[in-house]
Write an enzyme that holds these catalytic residues in place. Structure first.
Site, mmCIF file in Angstrom:
data_model
loop_
_atom_site.group_PDB
_atom_site.id
_atom_site.type_symbol
_atom_site.label_atom_id
_atom_site.label_comp_id
_atom_site.label_asym_id
_atom_site.label_seq_id
_atom_site.Cartn_x
_atom_site.Cartn_y
_atom_site.Cartn_z
ATOM 1 N N LYS A 85 0.830 -1.202 0.000
ATOM 2 C CA LYS A 85 0.000 0.000 0.000
ATOM 3 C C LYS A 85 0.869 1.257 0.000
ATOM 4 C CE LYS A 85 -3.824 2.072 2.661
ATOM 5 N NZ LYS A 85 -4.600 1.997 3.919
ATOM 6 N N SER A 160 -9.317 1.983 2.939
ATOM 7 C CA SER A 160 -8.435 2.768 2.106
ATOM 8 C C SER A 160 -7.374 1.928 1.372
ATOM 9 C CB SER A 160 -7.723 3.821 2.970
ATOM 10 O OG SER A 160 -6.905 3.211 3.969
ATOM 11 N N SER A 184 -9.785 -0.346 6.907
ATOM 12 C CA SER A 184 -9.205 -0.157 5.586
ATOM 13 C C SER A 184 -8.547 -1.387 4.973
ATOM 14 C CB SER A 184 -8.185 0.988 5.629
ATOM 15 O OG SER A 184 -8.846 2.207 5.833
#
Length: 487
Positions: A85, A160, A184
């Site tokens: 990420k 996210s 997330s």
């Protein structure tokens, strides 16, 4: 390369880390060939899916180096292609935290967890999309725009850890690392049909990871199976002097996560069913009914439970609008090349995605979160929330609580851009574990059509969340493996 309306690769030769490593060990393939396959998938799918922000231009060279490594020195993740990420720093690879203000920031060292993955033999093939500063349930980002859900490109993959979820589901990586503050990892895992793990904060180092709510933040794996998640956790979990929160590992039982899921069985497991957060979506409720019947047939004892004043605690113990501003700014101030930035200035100048209502809310906080007049009471109520839920576990002798990861299916991207759904009104159940600071996992339990809003659309994944007690990840994983077995 993809099927009908989906964007999921049909050319995925390996469906598990074990299968991939077996092929390498048997001489049927090489790490270099595997990495080339995944880079090809990214090249073919990412222009439309938009899940990957940066490719590691040394990935093939690193794979070749692994192929030349003495077999006796191969680590537990040898040859596994992984996406990271964009919230987590990678040496020599742009790390922008989802913000176009940071698009040129290139860290000079890896985050601790990235280093551990590399030392275990993984190949970091690139970075995955996320909203600005991880401040959303969705993919909307000033850096990358929106990411598509591979099951239905008109929908969002969740956030996210948006690109991490979309990429693994589509076949662009064997596994990915996400970050979870309020859900997330688990929300995109639910929307993309993956296994996603939120550990007790501190089990995995946050060194090199931008903060949103430091007390709640944790990285974690996003994979296609519980076994793959366990394999990653065995590498990622542990004490790190660079992150004092990881000292909680000294209080954790010593075990292998892979050992915890051997011989999975739900027989005699007492699972608290939190029906008050099931929602009203008929497709999700149907999938839940089928899944719960399967758990009972597998020997689980299902006990309906309630959490007193749950809605109050979910609302009042949220501290995004109390401390996220401070935590984001503290991270920026700690980084050479970013220390001139402040989140309130980016918001004022419009340097963030316009749909991120959480950013609009959090910039109103005091510069010092301890100056929030409600801060002390929020801490007191969070502690009370923890005792209330732990008491339900103790009184009913529960092994875990279960409920849908989210009360809705993946939303339409246009609905997000029109702000029909926002960070502040979306009915995700993931905040329960986050604000308790408890571990939880999302595991796929089936698919359903969105009959209410898109009856002619494709079937979409539904995730079941499994909530455990602090430092009880091995029990959560064992139950997840049992759930996976009966699907």
């Amino acid at each position: 390369m993809k099927t009908n309306s989906t964007m999921i690769s049909t050319e995925q030769p390996y469906h598990s880390i074990a299968g991939l490593q077996e092929a390498i060990n048997d001489g049927k393939t090489t790490v270099k060939a595997i990495v080339e396959q995944y880079l090809k998938a990214i090249d073919q799918l990412n222009p439309e899916l938009n899940a990957v922000t940066v490719i590691n231009n040394r990935a093939i060279d690193e794979a070749h180096e692994l192929d030349n490594l003495d077999p006796a020195k191969r680590g537990p993740l040898f040859g596994v292609p992984i996406l990271i990420k964009d919230q987590i720093e990678t040496a020599g690879m742009a790390t922008a935290f989802g913000s176009k203000a940071c698009k040129d920031y290139v860290p000079d060292k890896d985050a601790t967890l990235v280093r551990r993955l590399k030392e275990a033999g993984a190949v970091i093939i690139g970075k995955s999309t996320m909203p600005d500063w991880a401040a959303s349930w969705f993919s909307t980002s000033s850096l990358s725009g929106t990411t598509k859900n591979p099951y239905d490109p008109t929908r969002d993959p969740g956030g996210s850890s948006s690109g991490s979820g979309a990429a693994v589901a589509a076949g662009m990586a064997m596994a990915a690392i996400g970050g979870d503050t309020g859900g997330s990892i688990r929300l995109p895992s639910s929307f993309c049909g993956l296994v996603g793990v939120r550990v007790t904060p501190g089990r995995i180092s946050r060194d090199g990871m931008s903060g949103l709510v430091v007390t709640q933040d944790t990285p974690g794996p996003m994979t296609k199976s519980v076994a793959d998640a366990a394999k990653l956790l065995d590498v990622m979990v542990g004490f790190d002097e660079a992150d004092g929160y990881t000292s909680i590992n000294a209080m954790a039982p010593s075990y292998s996560f892979q050992d915890a899921i051997k011989g999975p069985s739900l027989k005699g497991k007492r699972l608290g069913v939190l029906r008050e957060v099931f929602g009203t979506h008929t497709g999700i409720l149907s999938v839940l009914d089928t899944a719960l019947d399967g758990l009972k047939r597998a020997g689980a004892e299902l006990i309906d439970v309630e959490i007193p004043e749950l809605e109050y605690y979910k609302t009042f113990t949220s501290v995004y609008a109390t401390r996220s501003k401070s935590d984001i700014n503290a991270f920026l101030a700690s980084r050479q090349g970013l220390s001139h930035l402040k989140i309130e200035d980016l918001q004022r100048d419009g340097v963030y995605h316009k749909s991120l209502d959480l950013i609009d809310a959090l910039v109103e906080a005091p510069d010092d979160f301890t100056k929030d007049p409600h801060f002390a009471r929020r801490l007191v109520e969070q502690s009370k929330f923890q005792r209330i839920v732990a008491s339900v576990f103790a009184r009913l002798r529960l092994d875990a609580m279960i409920y849908p990861t989210c009360q809705l299916l993946a939303p339409k991207t246009q609905d997000l851009l029109d702000m029909r759904w926002t960070c502040l009104n979306y009915p995700t159940n993931t905040v329960i574990a986050s604000q308790l600071l408890f571990p939880a996992m999302s595991v796929p339990i089936g698919k359903t059509k969105d009959l209410e809003e898109d009856p002619d659309g494709p079937e979409l994944p539904v995730g079941l969340e499994i909530l455990g007690l602090p430092l009880g990840e091995e029990r959560v994983l064992a139950i997840a493996a049992g759930v996976e077995l009966v699907q």
